[in-house]
Design a protein around this motif. Structure first.
Motif, short mmCIF file in Angstrom:
data_model
loop_
_atom_site.label_atom_id
_atom_site.label_comp_id
_atom_site.label_asym_id
_atom_site.label_seq_id
_atom_site.Cartn_x
_atom_site.Cartn_y
_atom_site.Cartn_z
N SER A 95 0.83 -1.21 0.00
CA SER A 95 0.00 0.00 0.00
C SER A 95 0.86 1.25 0.00
CB SER A 95 -0.92 0.01 1.22
OG SER A 95 -1.81 -1.09 1.21
N SER A 137 -8.56 -0.18 -3.39
CA SER A 137 -10.01 0.05 -3.39
C SER A 137 -10.80 -1.02 -2.67
CB SER A 137 -10.51 0.14 -4.84
OG SER A 137 -10.15 -1.03 -5.56
N ARG A 138 -10.14 -2.04 -2.17
CA ARG A 138 -10.83 -3.13 -1.48
C ARG A 138 -10.56 -3.02 0.02
NH1 ARG A 138 -12.38 -2.74 -5.93
NH2 ARG A 138 -12.95 -4.44 -7.37
N HIS A 139 -11.62 -2.82 0.77
CA HIS A 139 -11.48 -2.54 2.19
C HIS A 139 -12.05 -3.67 3.05
CE1 HIS A 139 -12.11 1.78 0.55
NE2 HIS A 139 -10.84 1.43 0.46
N ARG A 140 -11.46 -3.83 4.20
CA ARG A 140 -11.98 -4.73 5.22
C ARG A 140 -12.05 -3.97 6.54
NH1 ARG A 140 -9.01 -10.65 4.81
NH2 ARG A 140 -9.08 -10.93 2.53
N GLU A 141 -13.00 -4.32 7.37
CA GLU A 141 -13.07 -3.72 8.70
C GLU A 141 -12.22 -4.56 9.64
OE1 GLU A 141 -14.38 -0.83 9.50
OE2 GLU A 141 -14.87 -0.60 7.37
N GLU A 162 -4.56 -1.05 8.62
CA GLU A 162 -5.98 -1.36 8.74
C GLU A 162 -6.87 -0.16 8.46
OE1 GLU A 162 -5.59 -5.07 11.91
OE2 GLU A 162 -6.18 -3.10 12.65
N TYR A 216 -6.03 2.36 6.42
CA TYR A 216 -5.70 2.95 5.13
C TYR A 216 -6.86 2.89 4.15
CZ TYR A 216 -3.94 3.05 0.35
OH TYR A 216 -3.77 3.32 -0.99
N ARG A 217 -7.08 3.99 3.48
CA ARG A 217 -8.03 4.07 2.36
C ARG A 217 -7.39 4.94 1.28
NH1 ARG A 217 -9.64 0.84 5.36
NH2 ARG A 217 -11.74 0.49 6.20
N GLU A 226 -9.68 -9.63 -4.52
CA GLU A 226 -8.99 -8.47 -3.95
C GLU A 226 -7.64 -8.25 -4.62
OE1 GLU A 226 -10.68 -8.43 0.66
OE2 GLU A 226 -9.00 -9.74 0.12
#
Length: 260
Positions: free
Chosen positions: A102, A130-134, A181, A183-184, A211
């Motif tokens: 990233s 562009s692929r996010h996880r909580e 975690e 990061y966007r 992903e």
């Protein structure tokens, strides 16, 4: 030891274990959460002399333990690019694993915007921006965080059983986890022109096929992917295949750029 030029002495960020000052390309290596520049010593030793390997040491660890950790990946990318600017006499390529992937992407975004050539990004063990996880592992207590490190098999088990070592490493590991975690990618700055090569492990719990494939959405250049057997730290078992693949990727892009 890395070369002690004036540029190196004034820069705690960049470590050159096998300096290649005449090389036409520079490979910036960025480690995973909790990692250090030394993780890329084998890469520096194995790369051909046509590639000058610059391994990055993040703040807050080892010889930089007196500095605060950087818990925001965008801030870390801004700081890194500032440190890379004195090295911009030759084009950059990037190799980042997990958190480092990233960071490599964000650094490439910034360098391209500044008109500095980026020849490619190798993104290893990380889902697309562009692929996010909580994910909230960074909020767990120390015991749970250690269990997560054990599960990923990327940290020496002896270190995880030594209270003194744990007291030194857990703070920056937690900070790195937070940066990764939360990061966007930013709208309007989520694509680069440079080609992207994605490396993944077929049993990595942190990256699904979709992903990994989604990295193709973040470049207007070529996209390729290689899958290896193993989990999140698959690259530890496949160095003999991965290092030549990176060298070939950089070489192919240099030829496309018309550089002999």
């Amino acid at each position: 030891m890395y070369e002690s030029t004036a540029r190196d002495r004034s820069n705690l960020w960049i470590r050159r274990f096998q300096p290649a000052p005449a090389a036409p390309s520079q490979l910036v290596c960025l480690s995973h959460a909790g990692g250090s520049a030394g993780y890329f010593l084998p890469v520096a030793r194995a790369m051909p002399t046509s590639v000058d390997v610059l391994a990055v040491q993040y703040p807050g660890r080892q010889d930089r333990s007196g500095e605060p950790c950087v818990e925001d990946l965008h801030e870390l990318a801004d700081l890194l690019v500032r440190e890379l600017e004195p090295w911009a006499d030759r084009p950059f390529a990037f190799f980042g694993h997990s958190l480092g992937a990233s960071l490599a992407f964000e650094a490439a975004v910034r360098l391209e915007r500044a008109g500095i050539e980026v020849r490619g990004v190798v993104a290893s063990g990380r889902r697309a921006p562009s692929r996010h996880r909580e994910e909230r592992v960074h909020l767990l207590d120390d015991r749970a965080l250690i269990r997560d490190l054990e599960r990923l098999s990327g940290t020496d088990p002896k270190m995880l059983r030594d209270p003194e070592i744990l007291a030194m490493i857990l703070p920056y590991i937690r900070s790195d986890y937070k940066a990764a975690e939360l990061y966007r990618s930013r709208p309007g700055a989520d694509s680069i022109q440079a080609p992207i090569l994605v490396l993944t492990g077929d049993a990595d719990p942190h990256v699904t096929d979709s992903e990994a494939a989604a990295w193709s959405e973040h470049t207007s250049g070529d996209f390729s992917r290689r899958v290896f057997s193993g989990g999140h730290f698959f690259l530890n078992d496949h160095a003999l295949a991965i290092i030549p693949a990176i060298a070939e990727f950089i070489g192919a892009n240099r030829e496309l750029a018309g550089v002999k």
